[in-house]
Write an enzyme that holds these catalytic residues in place. Structure first.
Site, short mmCIF file in Angstrom:
data_model
loop_
_atom_site.label_atom_id
_atom_site.label_comp_id
_atom_site.label_asym_id
_atom_site.label_seq_id
_atom_site.Cartn_x
_atom_site.Cartn_y
_atom_site.Cartn_z
N TRP A 105 0.83 -1.21 0.00
CA TRP A 105 0.00 0.00 0.00
C TRP A 105 0.86 1.26 0.00
CZ3 TRP A 105 -4.36 -0.67 -2.04
CH2 TRP A 105 -5.09 -1.84 -1.83
N ASP A 173 -1.68 7.00 5.99
CA ASP A 173 -2.79 6.18 5.47
C ASP A 173 -3.16 5.20 6.56
OD1 ASP A 173 -4.45 4.33 4.36
OD2 ASP A 173 -3.07 3.70 2.76
N LYS A 197 -12.98 -1.01 7.08
CA LYS A 197 -12.37 -1.92 8.05
C LYS A 197 -12.90 -1.58 9.45
CE LYS A 197 -8.76 -1.66 4.72
NZ LYS A 197 -8.90 -2.88 3.98
C1 LIG Z 1 -3.57 0.45 3.98
C2 LIG Z 1 -4.49 0.55 2.80
N1 LIG Z 1 -4.39 1.61 1.99
C3 LIG Z 1 -5.18 1.75 0.91
C4 LIG Z 1 -6.13 0.80 0.60
C5 LIG Z 1 -7.01 1.00 -0.59
O1 LIG Z 1 -8.25 1.35 -0.12
P1 LIG Z 1 -9.51 1.60 -1.07
O2 LIG Z 1 -9.90 0.28 -1.62
O3 LIG Z 1 -10.52 2.17 -0.11
O4 LIG Z 1 -9.11 2.57 -2.10
C6 LIG Z 1 -6.28 -0.32 1.42
C7 LIG Z 1 -7.29 -1.34 1.10
O5 LIG Z 1 -7.40 -2.36 1.70
C8 LIG Z 1 -5.43 -0.44 2.55
O6 LIG Z 1 -5.53 -1.50 3.35
#
Ligand SMILES: Cc1ncc(COP(=O)(O)O)c(C=O)c1O
Length: 360
Positions: A105, A173, A197
């Site tokens: 991520w 994030d 989550k």
């Molecule tokens: C730490 C993290 N960042 C970003 C994302 C991406 O999130 P989204 O699907 O809401 O764009 C996730 C998705 O699981 C995540 O766990």
């Protein structure tokens, strides 16, 4: 009634049964209006009251200082991979945006930022195959901000403390760790998180941002739906928001407050994950590769030492009511997500099934 299952999905994730029951009871006739909350205007006094209460409850839970805006946005955390550099473009003139690489991520956030600003790595744990936290950080006065991912949902790596970056604005994030334990919001310039989550259903994205940073980029350069200042000025009602998700998030914030807030939740989460890691560490059959200092409370990846039995394990677990334990497609193996709504009994049930499978 829900059948007795435990859902270990990494997101969209399990939600508190008490909250779902309340939403169910209120669904057809919300506040005696003869309609559901999904069917009323987001600008009605009834819905704007919900929106306000959700923000108040979140501010109380996280002790968010008054000089921070709380924005209820859309587009997921992925949209914020672009939203952050777009809104902080002005800060980055003649400077660089620093990114900490701890896995999939954070890497995605870095790659996206590179489309808008001069983005560079300030630290990485790649050389440990992302099983540890980065050891050395290259911080200097050229950095406009530092972005990191406190919890890598796929790798199961979590920072136990907020990193010290001095005066450099820190951006996080927090998609998969927000509300799992107390954090000092004042240490951050900006926090963002997809809801699916610990906050509520998918579709809502939370941004908590220090107000003095809202004008870092000329507004004419930003699409309205990505513009933090516009969202703040319009109480996150610039356009039609995901009203049902916002309402459910409010119910979840109040469920957390009733459960004792983030201190109490942190204690439960620490206990839940410790119980599972202790079991895995003592086992000859299962293995978690992450260094103990960097282990996530929320996402526990594990493998069978005999990987040919993965599919059999997942089938066995499902037959015993344990759902969605399959690891992310990019890494394989298994992953147990232990978000706030996963009760301690769910971890006990998982350990019981792990034990039975190991003996089978
Ligand atoms: C730490 C993290 N960042 C970003 C994302 C991406 O999130 P989204 O699907 O809401 O764009 C996730 C998705 O699981 C995540 O766990």
């Amino acid at each position: 009634m829900r059948s007795q299952t435990y859902n270990f999905c990494s997101g969209p994730a399990t939600l508190p049964t008490a909250v779902l029951s309340k939403a169910q009871a209120e669904l057809l006739d919300w506040q005696k209006m003869g309609v559901s909350i999904m069917e009323i205007s987001h600008r009605s006094p009834e819905f704007t009251a919900v929106a306000k209460k959700a923000e108040q409850s979140l501010r109380q839970l996280m002790s968010i200082p008054d000089d921070y805006a709380v924005l209820f946005m859309q587009g997921g955390a992925t949209q914020q991979f672009s939203g952050v550099p777009m809104n902080f473009f002005g800060l980055c003139e003649g400077k660089q945006a620093g990114y900490v690489d701890t896995g999939i991520w954070s890497r995605k956030a870095l790659d996206e930022a590179g489309r808008y600003v001069d983005a560079r790595l300030v630290a990485s744990s790649k050389d440990s195959n992302y099983t540890r936290l980065p050891e050395s950080w290259a911080l200097d006065e050229k950095l406009a901000y530092v972005h990191y991912t406190p919890n890598e949902t796929i790798g199961g790596v979590e920072f136990p403390h907020i990193p010290d970056v001095g005066d450099i604005p820190l951006i996080a994030d927090m998609s998969s760790t927000i509300l799992s334990r107390p954090i000092d919001v004042s240490k951050f310039a900006l926090i963002y998180a997809g809801a699916q989550k610990n906050i509520g259903p998918a579709g809502l994205t939370l941004v908590i941002v220090r107000r003095d940073l809202l004008d870092a980029t000329p507004h004419s350069a930003l699409p309205p739906t990505m513009n933090y200042r516009l969202f703040d000025e319009n109480d996150s009602m610039l356009n039609t928001p995901p009203t049902f998700g916002w309402y459910l998030a409010w119910l979840i914030f109040d469920w957390l407050i009733e459960a004792g807030g983030l201190t109490a939740m942190g204690e439960v989460n620490s206990r839940k994950s410790a119980r599972l890691y202790n079991y895995l560490d003592a086992s000859d059959v299962y293995h978690n590769p992450i260094h103990p200092e960097a282990r996530s409370w929320m996402n526990v990846p594990f493998v069978l030492k005999d990987e040919s039995r993965n599919a059999a394990f997942l089938k066995f677990a499902e037959e015993h009511g344990l759902l969605n334990l399959k690891g992310h497609r990019s890494v394989g193996g298994m992953r147990a997500s232990l978000y706030n709504a996963m009760p301690e009994a769910g971890v006990d049930a998982l350990i019981d099934v792990l034990t039975k499978f190991a003996e089978s």
